[in-house]
Every structure is written in structure tokens, then in C-alpha cells.
Design a protein around this motif. Structure first.
Motif, PDB file in Angstrom:
ATOM      1  N   ALA B  21       0.732  -1.306   0.048  1.00  0.00           N
ATOM      2  CA  ALA B  21      -0.005  -0.077   0.195  1.00  0.00           C
ATOM      3  C   ALA B  21       0.920   1.266   0.153  1.00  0.00           C
ATOM      4  CB  ALA B  21      -0.729  -0.093   1.178  1.00  0.00           C
ATOM      5  N   TYR B  22       0.390   2.216  -0.546  1.00  0.00           N
ATOM      6  CA  TYR B  22       0.838   3.654  -0.774  1.00  0.00           C
ATOM      7  C   TYR B  22       0.115   4.423   0.566  1.00  0.00           C
ATOM      8  CZ  TYR B  22       3.837   2.828  -4.900  1.00  0.00           C
ATOM      9  OH  TYR B  22       4.826   2.154  -5.665  1.00  0.00           O
ATOM     10  N   VAL B  23       0.748   4.937   1.342  1.00  0.00           N
ATOM     11  CA  VAL B  23       0.114   5.275   2.544  1.00  0.00           C
ATOM     12  C   VAL B  23       0.698   6.698   3.053  1.00  0.00           C
ATOM     13  CG1 VAL B  23      -0.522   4.830   4.981  1.00  0.00           C
ATOM     14  CG2 VAL B  23      -0.286   3.057   3.310  1.00  0.00           C
ATOM     15  N   ASN B  24      -0.270   7.636   3.077  1.00  0.00           N
ATOM     16  CA  ASN B  24       0.187   9.051   3.887  1.00  0.00           C
ATOM     17  C   ASN B  24      -0.248   8.846   5.304  1.00  0.00           C
ATOM     18  OD1 ASN B  24      -0.448  11.900   4.631  1.00  0.00           O
ATOM     19  ND2 ASN B  24       0.523  12.329   2.928  1.00  0.00           N
ATOM     20  N   LEU B  25       0.555   9.350   6.408  1.00  0.00           N
ATOM     21  CA  LEU B  25      -0.148   9.407   7.580  1.00  0.00           C
ATOM     22  C   LEU B  25       0.170  10.792   8.131  1.00  0.00           C
ATOM     23  CD1 LEU B  25       2.221   6.438   9.035  1.00  0.00           C
ATOM     24  CD2 LEU B  25      -0.173   6.425   8.279  1.00  0.00           C
ATOM     25  N   GLY B  26      -0.984  11.334   8.393  1.00  0.00           N
ATOM     26  CA  GLY B  26      -1.181  12.646   8.894  1.00  0.00           C
ATOM     27  C   GLY B  26      -0.467  12.851  10.142  1.00  0.00           C
ATOM     28  N   ILE B  27      -0.182  14.121  10.489  1.00  0.00           N
ATOM     29  CA  ILE B  27       0.571  14.662  11.407  1.00  0.00           C
ATOM     30  C   ILE B  27      -0.166  14.528  12.774  1.00  0.00           C
ATOM     31  CG2 ILE B  27       1.993  16.565  10.197  1.00  0.00           C
ATOM     32  CD1 ILE B  27       0.314  18.622  11.325  1.00  0.00           C
ATOM     33  N   GLY B  28       0.698  14.139  13.808  1.00  0.00           N
ATOM     34  CA  GLY B  28       0.168  13.968  15.293  1.00  0.00           C
ATOM     35  C   GLY B  28       0.044  12.358  15.266  1.00  0.00           C
ATOM     36  N   LEU B  29      -1.084  12.063  15.738  1.00  0.00           N
ATOM     37  CA  LEU B  29      -1.477  10.646  16.204  1.00  0.00           C
ATOM     38  C   LEU B  29      -1.154   9.701  15.051  1.00  0.00           C
ATOM     39  CD1 LEU B  29      -2.347   8.879  18.756  1.00  0.00           C
ATOM     40  CD2 LEU B  29      -4.709   9.567  18.039  1.00  0.00           C
ATOM     41  N   PRO B  30      -1.590   9.893  13.915  1.00  0.00           N
ATOM     42  CA  PRO B  30      -1.314   9.124  12.814  1.00  0.00           C
ATOM     43  C   PRO B  30       0.015   8.705  12.526  1.00  0.00           C
ATOM     44  CG  PRO B  30      -3.146  10.439  12.211  1.00  0.00           C
ATOM     45  CD  PRO B  30      -2.499  11.013  13.386  1.00  0.00           C
ATOM     46  N   THR B  31       1.036   9.683  12.836  1.00  0.00           N
ATOM     47  CA  THR B  31       2.352   9.449  12.401  1.00  0.00           C
ATOM     48  C   THR B  31       2.565   8.157  13.277  1.00  0.00           C
ATOM     49  OG1 THR B  31       2.428  11.888  12.158  1.00  0.00           O
ATOM     50  CG2 THR B  31       4.652  10.425  12.479  1.00  0.00           C
ATOM     51  N   ARG B  32       2.129   7.874  14.294  1.00  0.00           N
ATOM     52  CA  ARG B  32       2.531   6.800  15.073  1.00  0.00           C
ATOM     53  C   ARG B  32       2.177   5.310  14.747  1.00  0.00           C
ATOM     54  NH1 ARG B  32       1.633   7.501  21.635  1.00  0.00           N
ATOM     55  NH2 ARG B  32       2.004   9.681  21.801  1.00  0.00           N
ATOM     56  N   VAL B  33       1.360   5.203  13.522  1.00  0.00           N
ATOM     57  CA  VAL B  33       0.874   3.999  13.061  1.00  0.00           C
ATOM     58  C   VAL B  33       2.109   3.371  12.234  1.00  0.00           C
ATOM     59  CG1 VAL B  33      -0.294   2.941  10.960  1.00  0.00           C
ATOM     60  CG2 VAL B  33      -1.447   4.722  12.341  1.00  0.00           C
ATOM     61  N   ALA B  34       3.349   4.205  12.001  1.00  0.00           N
ATOM     62  CA  ALA B  34       4.459   3.676  11.200  1.00  0.00           C
ATOM     63  C   ALA B  34       5.085   2.730  11.944  1.00  0.00           C
ATOM     64  CB  ALA B  34       5.017   4.999  10.849  1.00  0.00           C
ATOM     65  N   ASP B  35       5.217   3.390  13.431  1.00  0.00           N
ATOM     66  CA  ASP B  35       5.870   2.211  14.274  1.00  0.00           C
ATOM     67  C   ASP B  35       5.429   0.824  14.423  1.00  0.00           C
ATOM     68  OD1 ASP B  35       7.264   4.643  14.779  1.00  0.00           O
ATOM     69  OD2 ASP B  35       6.122   5.262  16.609  1.00  0.00           O
ATOM     70  N   PHE B  36       4.208   0.642  14.145  1.00  0.00           N
ATOM     71  CA  PHE B  36       3.565  -0.777  14.126  1.00  0.00           C
ATOM     72  C   PHE B  36       3.196  -1.391  13.037  1.00  0.00           C
ATOM     73  CE2 PHE B  36       2.547   2.022  17.516  1.00  0.00           C
ATOM     74  CZ  PHE B  36       2.640   1.319  18.944  1.00  0.00           C
ATOM     75  N   LEU B  37       3.984  -0.841  11.767  1.00  0.00           N
ATOM     76  CA  LEU B  37       3.921  -1.781  10.429  1.00  0.00           C
ATOM     77  C   LEU B  37       4.895  -3.042  10.715  1.00  0.00           C
ATOM     78  CD1 LEU B  37       3.832   1.222   7.981  1.00  0.00           C
ATOM     79  CD2 LEU B  37       1.786  -0.227   8.509  1.00  0.00           C
ATOM     80  N   PRO B  38       4.452  -3.904  10.427  1.00  0.00           N
ATOM     81  CA  PRO B  38       5.491  -5.319  10.535  1.00  0.00           C
ATOM     82  C   PRO B  38       6.757  -5.095   9.709  1.00  0.00           C
ATOM     83  CG  PRO B  38       3.126  -6.068  10.107  1.00  0.00           C
ATOM     84  CD  PRO B  38       3.203  -4.563   9.938  1.00  0.00           C
TER      85      PRO B  38
END
Lengths: 227, 216
Positions: B21-38
Motif C-alpha cells: 500500500a501507498y500510505v500517507n499518515l497525517g501529522i500527530g497521532l496518525p504518524t505513530r502508525v508507522a511504528d507498528f507496521l510489521p
């Protein structure tokens, strides 16, 4: 011989008159042409309309220009930040006009100006406050807002290298608005880390062709000065 | 009933982001999603300021002021990454090339309207950035937020009272209480935390809910 290089940042901005519209590249401080802006402050032009993504960070760049009281109006997408205190103060004192534009519309409108288009139909902002009173159109079942091009008298941008024809390459995410602002301004002025001999930039990787650039000036990168 | 903390919410969103997937993570809370991608899942992160293939924060001392994310924090570039100018970056969003974007929100309506840029509070300086482009541009827009405000009001609403970012653009809402699908048919519950019932959740959310097909 075509030679767009000038010897100093003060020479590069010498003809920016009071009341000019000036695009300034950069996203936050990445790509912000600090030295050109310092020269512009010293040069003294005021009553400027600035088109830039942010309304200044900290004490340098657009923030310094606002602090110096040279900006009548700013067109930007994201003025309010942790370190936008100079803008915040002027805005709250009603000393600066703000036109807020969604970031992608800002980019597309600047690009449209550079490409000679009369406007764009964009889905961004449809149904929101930022599209109030604007013409809309349904095209293939989707709703769009008519937005007009944004052009400027001058663009101040920052690149990594240039040659005397004005061809430019950038550095990492400092590229941001540089290429499209160069297209959209009558006079695009680029400060670069170095001006290299004609022919030494790989033509396959030139990002901004020299036709979009009127002046280049070499200035050592900020990091080198700080070191 | 244990509500998800912000880390658990980020991990939950990350579970739904597929390989490739091509993904954009918004600033703030969503940025943290990157830390949990396997680590074994190749997901390509886009940043609005002109980069694809964004990597994690650099080691201390390795920061480069010319290599930043949308939140203006230093990042790195992965092998295969690319830089591009702002018009191309937003063409990726508006042109429907980004598969998923994850945004924070003040409010989301059951029909997928999003309000996340301005509270209209007196004295607030408005700033929109790329929020409006991201919200309507990506193939799927996810919202990640706590279900309730600090004052206890539901942020999942019949109709947004804050100024809109985009109309009918959100498809899924990840909260600390439950995951909702939103859209033309209203809100449905995809899953909820242990100990919560549909009736209890409906009381908390204050909007009509039904169970999504296959939920339970």
C-alpha cells in the motif's frame, strides 16, 4: 553569452519594488531561501504580498520578513505553528492579511499560473468554508471548485546547484515548491550552494530547466555557516 | 472494559494496512502508525512535502534539515525512495494514487464527513495545510481518534458542527472504544473492545449504530 548568475544576493533582489508579489519557496525551513530574504529585508521593499506554504518559522526567512513589517498580505496553507510567533502577533494585531489556501490547491494554482492555464477545477475544499462563494461544477459525477492561478512578480527559491543557464537541481525535501514557483513568477531568483560549469549537470536529472529561472546566486548552505 | 491507548490504536490501524500500500499518515497521532507496521510488510509511506519511501527518524546526530516529514520532523529515506515537488505530491493524493491516508479528527459524521482543521474558536488562527487534499484524495481515508472529547462529547456525530474538511470522504474510524465503518448507509460497528455491547456503545457514541456484516 547567456549568464544568469549574479554576484551577490543583494544584487539578485535589487529590483523588488514596494508592493510586489513574491513567492517564497520552502516547507518550514527546508528550502527556505534565508539569504535572499535577508537581502530583501536589507533592500527595504515593503507592502509585499507573500505566497509561501507557511507564515514563517522561528526568526529567519519569512518570519524575519514579517517581523520587519514588510508583509501586507500572506497567501499560505499553514500559518499557525509552534514557532510562528511573529506572524501570530501581526495577525492578532490586524497588521497582516491572511488568505488561507489548501496546500494542494496552492501548489496546483501556482503550477497553473506557470503553465498558462486560466484556472483549475479542484475537488479539494468543495463544500467547505474555503470554497464559499466560489463557482463549482459537477464533472463526471464529482463536484469541483473553480480556483484561479496564482502568479507573482518574483519567486525566491533555494536549490543545490545551478549553471549559468539557470538549470537547477535541488536537495531532498528542500525541493518542495521551488520548481513550480520558478514557473509562476515573472522573475525567478534561485540561491544555490554552488554554480557549476555549463554541461556539468546531468541533463537527465535537471529538475528545473533554465527557461523558468532568471537569476542564480551562489550562497554557502546554512549548515556550513552554522558549523 | 479497557479502552485502547494511543499505541494500541496505532497498532490496530497498522493491522489494516496491506502489503504494497501507498500510505500517507497525517501529522500527530496518525504518524505513530508507522511504528507498528510489521517489518516483513512492505508499505510505502508518502509525505506531502515531496517524498515517497519515508523511513523512521534518524539516529541522534544524523538529522538532515533538508529531509523532513509533514510535521517538519527529521526522517530518513528508504532504498527506493524518491523526492518530487509539491504539485506532484498533491497529484498523488488528488489523483487517487494514494491507497490509504490516516488522519486525526475533531469530528466525523456517520456519513463520512470530516472536520479536522479548524474549531472556529475565538482568536484561533486557521491553518489547513494538506488536510483537505488528503481527505478527499486518497482511495480510502481512515480516521484515528478518541471517541470522546475531554468533556465527554462523542466525536462521531450525525452532522459535524465544526467547519468541514471534506464531504463524505472518510470510510473507517478507529477509536479507543471501537472501529466503525461510515458512509451513505450510516455508521456500523466493525469491532469493539471486550466488555462493550452495541447498546452500551450506542449510548456512548450518541448516534444510531448497527453491527457491520461479519462483525461480532
Amino acid at each position: 553569452m547567456v549568464d544568469k548568475s549574479v554576484d551577490s544576493v543583494s544584487e539578485a533582489v535589487a529590483d523588488i519594488a514596494d508592493g510586489s508579489s513574491v513567492m517564497i519557496g520552502g516547507f518550514g525551513t527546508a528550502g527556505m531561501p534565508d539569504e535572499l530574504i535577508e537581502a530583501l529585508i536589507e533592500h527595504g521593499a515593503g507592502n509585499l504580498t507573500i505566497i509561501s506554504n507557511n507564515a514563517g518559522n522561528g526568526e529567519t526567512g519569512v518570519a524575519a520578513l514579517i517581523k520587519a513589517g514588510r508583509v501586507r498580505k500572506i497567501v499560505c496553507s499553514f500559518p499557525r505553528q509552534a514557532d510562528s510567533h511573529h506572524f501570530d502577533a501581526r495577525y492578532r494585531a490586524d497588521e497582516i492579511e491572511l488568505e488561507l489556501v489548501p496546500q494542494g490547491n496552492l501548489a496546483a494554482r501556482i503550477q497553473a499560473a506557470g503553465a498558462g492555464l486560466g484556472g483549475i477545477f479542484t475537488p479539494t475544499g468543495y463544500g467547505t468554508l474555503l470554497a464559499e462563494g466560489k463557482e463549482t461544477r459537477r464533472i463526471d459525477g464529482r463536484d469541483y471548485v473553480l480556483e484561479y492561478p496564482i502568479r507573482a512578480d518574483f519567486a525566491l527559491i533555494k536549490g543545490r546547484r545551478a549553471d549559468r543557464w539557470g538549470n537547477l537541481v535541488y536537495r531532498k525535501t528542500a525541493r518542495n515548491f521551488g520548481p513550480i514557483m520558478a514557473m509562476a513568477a515573472r522573475t525567478a531568483i534561485a540561491q544555490v550552494e554552488e554554480i557549476v560549469p555549463l554541461g556539468s549537470l546531468d541533463p537527465e536529472t535537471i529538475v528545473t530547466p533554465g527557461i523558468f529561472v532568471q537569476r542564480v546566486v551562489a550562497f554557502a548552505p546554512s549548515a556550513a555557516r552554522a558549523a | 472494559m479497557n479502552r485502547l491507548d494511543r499505541k494500541a490504536m496505532a497498532a490496530r490501524v497498522a493491522r489494516d494496512i496491506p502489503e504494497g500500500a501507498y500510505v500517507n499518515l497525517g501529522i500527530g497521532l496518525p504518524t505513530r502508525v508507522a511504528d507498528f507496521l510489521p517489518l516483513d510488510r512492505e508499505v510505502i509511506l508518502q509525505s506531502e512535502n515531496g517524498l515517497l519511501g519515508m523511513g523512521p527518524a534518524p539516529a541522534p546526530g544524523e538529522e538532515d534539515p533538508d529531509l523532513i516529514n509533514a510535521g517538519k520532523e527529521p526522517v530518513t529515506l528508504l532504498a527506493g525512495g524518491a523526492f518530487f515537488h509539491h504539485a506532484d505530491s498533491f497529484a498523488m493524493m488528488r489523483g487517487g494514487h494514494i491507497d490509504i491516508c490516516v488522519l486525526g479528527a475533531f469530528q466525523v459524521s456517520v456519513h463520512g464527513d470530516l472536520a479536522n482543521w479548524h474549531t472556529d474558536a475565538p482568536g484561533a488562527i486557521p491553518a489547513v495545510g494538506g488536510a483537505m487534499d488528503l481527505a478527499i484524495g486518497a482511495k480510502r481515508t481512515f480516521v484515528m481518534m478518541e471517541l470522546l472529547t475531554r468533556g465527554g462529547a462523542s466525536k462521531l456525530v450525525e452532522s459535524c458542527s465544526y467547519p468541514l474538511t471534506g464531504l463524505a470522504c472518510v470510510s473507517r474510524v478507529y477509536t479507543d472504544h471501537a472501529v466503525f465503518d461510515v458512509g451513505p448507509q450510516g455508521a456500523s460497528v466493525v469491532e469493539m473492545i471486550d466488555g462493550l455491547t452495541l447498546d452500551a456503545l450506542q449510548d456512548i457514541a450518541g448516534v444510531p449504530l448497527r453491527l457491520a456484516v461479519g462483525a461480532g
